[in-house]
Design a protein around this motif. Sequence first.
Motif, PDB file in Angstrom:
ATOM      1  N   ASP A 340       0.790  -1.232   0.000  1.00 25.79           N
ATOM      2  CA  ASP A 340       0.000   0.000   0.000  1.00 25.79           C
ATOM      3  C   ASP A 340       0.821   1.280   0.000  1.00 25.79           C
ATOM      4  O   ASP A 340       0.378   2.300   0.524  1.00 25.79           O
ATOM      5  CB  ASP A 340      -0.986  -0.011   1.176  1.00 25.79           C
ATOM      6  CG  ASP A 340      -1.844  -1.256   1.193  1.00 25.79           C
ATOM      7  OD1 ASP A 340      -2.205  -1.729   0.096  1.00 25.79           O
ATOM      8  OD2 ASP A 340      -2.138  -1.778   2.284  1.00 25.79           O
ATOM      9  N   LYS A 404      -3.680  -4.000  -0.646  1.00 25.76           N
ATOM     10  CA  LYS A 404      -5.075  -4.212  -0.263  1.00 25.76           C
ATOM     11  C   LYS A 404      -5.953  -4.551  -1.469  1.00 25.76           C
ATOM     12  O   LYS A 404      -6.927  -5.314  -1.353  1.00 25.76           O
ATOM     13  CB  LYS A 404      -5.610  -2.974   0.455  1.00 25.76           C
ATOM     14  CG  LYS A 404      -5.591  -1.699  -0.372  1.00 25.76           C
ATOM     15  CD  LYS A 404      -6.032  -0.490   0.438  1.00 25.76           C
ATOM     16  CE  LYS A 404      -5.973   0.780  -0.403  1.00 25.76           C
ATOM     17  NZ  LYS A 404      -6.355   1.980   0.385  1.00 25.76           N
ATOM     18  N   LYS A 407      -6.076  -8.194  -2.157  1.00 25.94           N
ATOM     19  CA  LYS A 407      -6.833  -8.975  -1.186  1.00 25.94           C
ATOM     20  C   LYS A 407      -8.321  -9.018  -1.537  1.00 25.94           C
ATOM     21  O   LYS A 407      -9.057  -9.883  -1.059  1.00 25.94           O
ATOM     22  CB  LYS A 407      -6.664  -8.395   0.214  1.00 25.94           C
ATOM     23  CG  LYS A 407      -5.233  -8.416   0.734  1.00 25.94           C
ATOM     24  CD  LYS A 407      -5.134  -7.748   2.093  1.00 25.94           C
ATOM     25  CE  LYS A 407      -3.695  -7.724   2.595  1.00 25.94           C
ATOM     26  NZ  LYS A 407      -3.564  -7.031   3.904  1.00 25.94           N
ATOM     27  N   GLN A 408      -8.753  -8.068  -2.360  1.00 27.56           N
ATOM     28  CA  GLN A 408     -10.174  -7.945  -2.689  1.00 27.56           C
ATOM     29  C   GLN A 408     -10.538  -8.634  -4.003  1.00 27.56           C
ATOM     30  O   GLN A 408     -11.681  -8.581  -4.435  1.00 27.56           O
ATOM     31  CB  GLN A 408     -10.543  -6.456  -2.760  1.00 27.56           C
ATOM     32  CG  GLN A 408     -10.323  -5.716  -1.447  1.00 27.56           C
ATOM     33  CD  GLN A 408     -10.313  -4.195  -1.600  1.00 27.56           C
ATOM     34  OE1 GLN A 408     -10.453  -3.671  -2.707  1.00 27.56           O
ATOM     35  NE2 GLN A 408     -10.165  -3.491  -0.490  1.00 27.56           N
TER      36      GLN A 408
END
Length: 429
Positions: A340, A404, A407-408
């Motif tokens: 990130d 992140k 991860k989605q």
Amino acid sequence: MSFETISVIGLGYIGLPTAAMFAAYGKNVIGVDVNQHAVDTINRGEIHIVEPDLDAIVHKAVSDGKLKAVLTPEAADAFLIAVPTPFLPIVNEGDIPQPDLKYIQSAAKAIAPVLKKGDLVILESTSPVGATEKMADWLAEYRTDLTFPKTNGEESDIRIAHCPERVLPGHVVKELVENDRVIGGLTNKCSEQATDLYKTFVQGDCVVTNARTAEMAKLTENSCRDVQIAFANELSIICDKLDIDVWELISLANRHPRINILQPGPGVGGHCIAVDPWFIVAKTPEQARLIHTARKVNDSKPLWVMNKVKVAIAEYLIANPKKTAKDITIACFGLAFKPDIDDLRESPALNITQAIATMNAGITLVVEPNIVNLPDSLNKRLTLVPSEVAISDADILLMLVDHKEFKQLNKVLLNNKVIIDTKGLWSKL
């Protein structure tokens, strides 16, 4: 002493947030950088790096007239040096990297003409033990009309201290204020004045020691992390050989109340953990055996990842005999050295991706949601694409950084793809 004007030399990931914080707390701040683009960007009230919440602070500080950026140092009451400390070129393979203090010396030479009696100079750059004393020697050489702690002790004209930054990229604004600071002055008065300066905005404790211990404290913190990561990385290699899920294994082991194993990855990156241990090893090579071994373990992990990619290519060609190596598309997920952020410094993911682009006869794609454009050195060999395009077009997917956004992702999209997951991310989706 009242420090009304602060000069910060080096407006990068540490210098700019530090300058902005002093300005936000009412000090007049002069930021100095050799990069014209950085200077112009800051003077427009904008930032040239990615750091949450920093843009608003810089914009207000510039708008209020509390922060300006220049190319050449100007007179101030305190000077904070936050410049890089790279390594000298390696001459022979296997040589221990040696720190290069040229940027610290250049900063000292740049501020020397504007120093005056009563000024405070603080070295924030992460440095090998003895660097603060060396900086003081350079300043004394450049300004023979002023006195310094080495020769005049508490009565010196110029106060000098070391105060290493201890912040995490992505959380710098918060941690600059809340974290404790280690203050290492060359004399007691040097420490006292440095403490007074940082108390402008630091809410954590300012813990006083000497300069050498302050230098070693930062190196120790990051070397400890490096050793812990090396254990996790070595464990992942062992588990791969023994056909054990390392992520499950670590999860089980960490259920013990006194065990906290870190997560393995493709290596160790960034401007601290991958760098600072070498300062200790270079200074004390015979004594720093464990630290040296950890460095070698972590530096070798990208080679292990590359071997996994080569095996995956070979197995893919066996399973698809009508295809050649030129038909294989590989997608690398992540270039930054940690999740990130946009920081590519000392990034194992970047190094691995570069190596794949050189090795791969087919197309190499890269997904990095935190940057808009690829570095010039990669433009001709790689194509920056969104996740969906990479998953759709690639035959082999290589997970390198657990951003992140990754991860989605819908795990269904990963079906029928060859996956190499160095972060254990997609096995958890």
